[in-house]
Design a protein around this motif. Structure first.
Motif, PDB file in Angstrom:
ATOM      1  N   ALA A  71     -53.339  24.411  74.420  1.00  0.00           N
ATOM      2  CA  ALA A  71     -54.149  25.612  74.226  1.00  0.00           C
ATOM      3  C   ALA A  71     -54.072  26.499  75.471  1.00  0.00           C
ATOM      4  N   GLN A  72     -54.115  25.867  76.609  1.00  0.00           N
ATOM      5  CA  GLN A  72     -54.030  26.605  77.870  1.00  0.00           C
ATOM      6  C   GLN A  72     -52.698  27.357  77.955  1.00  0.00           C
ATOM      7  N   LEU A  73     -51.634  26.640  77.573  1.00  0.00           N
ATOM      8  CA  LEU A  73     -50.290  27.214  77.647  1.00  0.00           C
ATOM      9  C   LEU A  73     -50.154  28.425  76.733  1.00  0.00           C
ATOM     10  N   ILE A  74     -50.677  28.271  75.501  1.00  0.00           N
ATOM     11  CA  ILE A  74     -50.627  29.381  74.542  1.00  0.00           C
ATOM     12  C   ILE A  74     -51.438  30.562  75.094  1.00  0.00           C
ATOM     13  N   LYS A 108     -35.588  28.493  76.985  1.00  0.00           N
ATOM     14  CA  LYS A 108     -34.288  28.911  77.521  1.00  0.00           C
ATOM     15  C   LYS A 108     -34.438  29.845  78.706  1.00  0.00           C
ATOM     16  N   THR A 109     -35.399  30.765  78.598  1.00  0.00           N
ATOM     17  CA  THR A 109     -35.506  31.789  79.627  1.00  0.00           C
ATOM     18  C   THR A 109     -36.497  31.402  80.723  1.00  0.00           C
ATOM     19  N   ALA A 110     -37.161  30.266  80.555  1.00  0.00           N
ATOM     20  CA  ALA A 110     -38.117  29.768  81.559  1.00  0.00           C
ATOM     21  C   ALA A 110     -39.160  30.825  81.926  1.00  0.00           C
ATOM     22  N   GLN A 111     -39.595  31.573  80.916  1.00  0.00           N
ATOM     23  CA  GLN A 111     -40.580  32.623  81.198  1.00  0.00           C
ATOM     24  C   GLN A 111     -42.012  32.110  81.196  1.00  0.00           C
ATOM     25  N   LEU A 112     -42.208  30.915  80.662  1.00  0.00           N
ATOM     26  CA  LEU A 112     -43.568  30.375  80.611  1.00  0.00           C
ATOM     27  C   LEU A 112     -43.540  28.950  81.179  1.00  0.00           C
ATOM     28  N   PRO A 113     -43.803  28.821  82.476  1.00  0.00           N
ATOM     29  CA  PRO A 113     -43.720  27.498  83.105  1.00  0.00           C
ATOM     30  C   PRO A 113     -44.628  26.494  82.391  1.00  0.00           C
ATOM     31  N   GLY A 114     -44.094  25.318  82.067  1.00  0.00           N
ATOM     32  CA  GLY A 114     -44.890  24.284  81.396  1.00  0.00           C
ATOM     33  C   GLY A 114     -44.486  24.111  79.947  1.00  0.00           C
ATOM     34  N   ILE A 115     -43.871  25.153  79.361  1.00  0.00           N
ATOM     35  CA  ILE A 115     -43.525  25.093  77.928  1.00  0.00           C
ATOM     36  C   ILE A 115     -42.478  24.020  77.657  1.00  0.00           C
ATOM     37  N   GLU A 116     -41.650  23.725  78.661  1.00  0.00           N
ATOM     38  CA  GLU A 116     -40.569  22.752  78.453  1.00  0.00           C
ATOM     39  C   GLU A 116     -41.115  21.361  78.144  1.00  0.00           C
ATOM     40  N   ASN A 117     -42.336  21.029  78.632  1.00  0.00           N
ATOM     41  CA  ASN A 117     -42.910  19.717  78.357  1.00  0.00           C
ATOM     42  C   ASN A 117     -43.828  19.721  77.144  1.00  0.00           C
ATOM     43  N   ALA A 118     -44.480  20.828  76.935  1.00  0.00           N
ATOM     44  CA  ALA A 118     -45.602  20.820  75.997  1.00  0.00           C
ATOM     45  C   ALA A 118     -45.208  21.045  74.548  1.00  0.00           C
ATOM     46  N   ALA A 119     -43.979  21.467  74.288  1.00  0.00           N
ATOM     47  CA  ALA A 119     -43.698  21.936  72.932  1.00  0.00           C
ATOM     48  C   ALA A 119     -42.560  21.189  72.247  1.00  0.00           C
TER      49      ALA A 119
END
Ligand code: ZN
Ligand code: ZN
Ligand code: ZN
Length: 313
Positions: A270-273, A298-309
């Motif tokens: 929720a925090q990430l969104i 791919k674009t690493a625009q939202l740090p943390g998304i790589e683990n959470a999704a």
């Protein structure tokens, strides 16, 4: 380079007053805060604040990798000679020129005439001394005398900061004379008009008032584009440098960016969104969510998304 603790400042002072390239006027020393590339990265805790990071990147550029806290030393370190006692923000002496309070000798701190006297038990007492000083007439019993920062510097409107060009100033331009310089006072008060610098070897002398105002423009060399905190010179500065005094309050200003941080409510997703809401607000199907997430990964625009999704990717 050897490391010596020289004093303490509060973390908030690092943000507002003494950031990189700011001068810290300690009781016995003047130092400049080094650029963050010299800070011990592993001692600086990362700050997870995606929106603030995005803000900072929009101002400074995409090279900004992460936001970090200043290194925090342990105030209760028992052994002042341990590695833990050396944790802190790196600084170096600046201005490099010091003046002996007894004989007026004026020289860079690292030219061999002054010596650092460390005090590991009370870092704020660490200072330079003129070893075996014999006084201004060179006739007294040799005794160590304190050396203090020469309180004149040069700065320009483009943000460069340099030592006062003592040799150039005294000799009226470039000179082959290698004489030692001496600082002395005439008259009762410490006004600039009563301060003089003189060359021991050729006798050239100049009043410090000649370094300021219109006279200063005639008597000072061009700006060398110096950034002492990153040991760099740029050679294309066109601004006129000006003499400034150490301790002037208009020397350094922070640039601040802030966001309101809402504490996490237990759900990292929720925090990430929330952090990346600008990416999700126009989405209207589950398939589209998957696509946005893939793009963000791919674009690493939202740090943390790589683990959470994982599940949606
Ligand atoms: Zn001396
Ligand atoms: Zn000279
Ligand atoms: Zn400049």
């Amino acid at each position: 380079m050897t490391r010596t603790p020289v004093g303490e400042i509060r973390p908030s002072q690092l943000l507002w007053t003494y950031g990189p390239e700011a001068l810290i006027d300690l009781p016995n020393l003047s130092v400049v805060t080094m650029g963050i590339d010299r800070w011990e990265r592993d001692r600086c805790q990362p700050i997870q604040e995606a929106r603030l990071l995005a803000n900072v990147r929009s101002v400074l550029g995409p090279q900004v990798e992460s936001l970090r806290m200043p290194p925090l030393g342990d105030r209760d370190v028992v052994d002042p000679f341990s590695a833990a006692a050396l944790v802190g923000v790196p600084v170096k002496p600046f201005p490099r020129w010091l003046r002996c309070v007894k004989c007026g000798l004026l020289s860079p701190f690292d030219a061999g005439l002054f010596k650092l006297k460390e005090n590991r038990y009370r870092p704020e007492l660490t200072r330079f001394v003129h070893e075996g000083c014999r006084g201004s007439s060179n006739d007294q019993r040799p005794k160590d005398a304190d050396a203090v920062p020469a309180r004149f510097l040069m700065a320009c409107r483009a943000g460069h900061l340099d030592d006062f060009p003592w040799h150039w100033f005294v000799h009226g331009g470039p000179s082959g004379c290698r004489g030692t310089l001496r600082f002395f006072e005439s008259g009762a008060s410490l006004q600039t008009e009563n301060l003089w610098v003189k060359c021991d070897s050729c006798g050239a002398a100049k009043n410090m008032a000649q370094g300021f105002g219109q006279a200063g423009r005639d008597n000072l060399p061009a700006c060398r584009g110096r950034h002492p905190h990153i040991d760099r010179f740029v050679d294309d500065c066109v601004e006129d440098p000006r003499a400034i005094l150490l301790g002037a309050t208009n020397g350094w200003f922070p640039v601040t960016l802030s966001v309101l941080a809402i504490p996490q409510t237990g759900s990292p997703l929720a925090q990430l969104i929330g952090d990346g809401w600008t990416f999700f607000e126009d989405v209207d199907s589950a398939d589209e969510v998957g696509f946005v997430v893939k793009t963000l990964k791919k674009t690493a625009q939202l740090p943390g998304i790589e683990n959470a999704a994982r599940q949606s990717g």
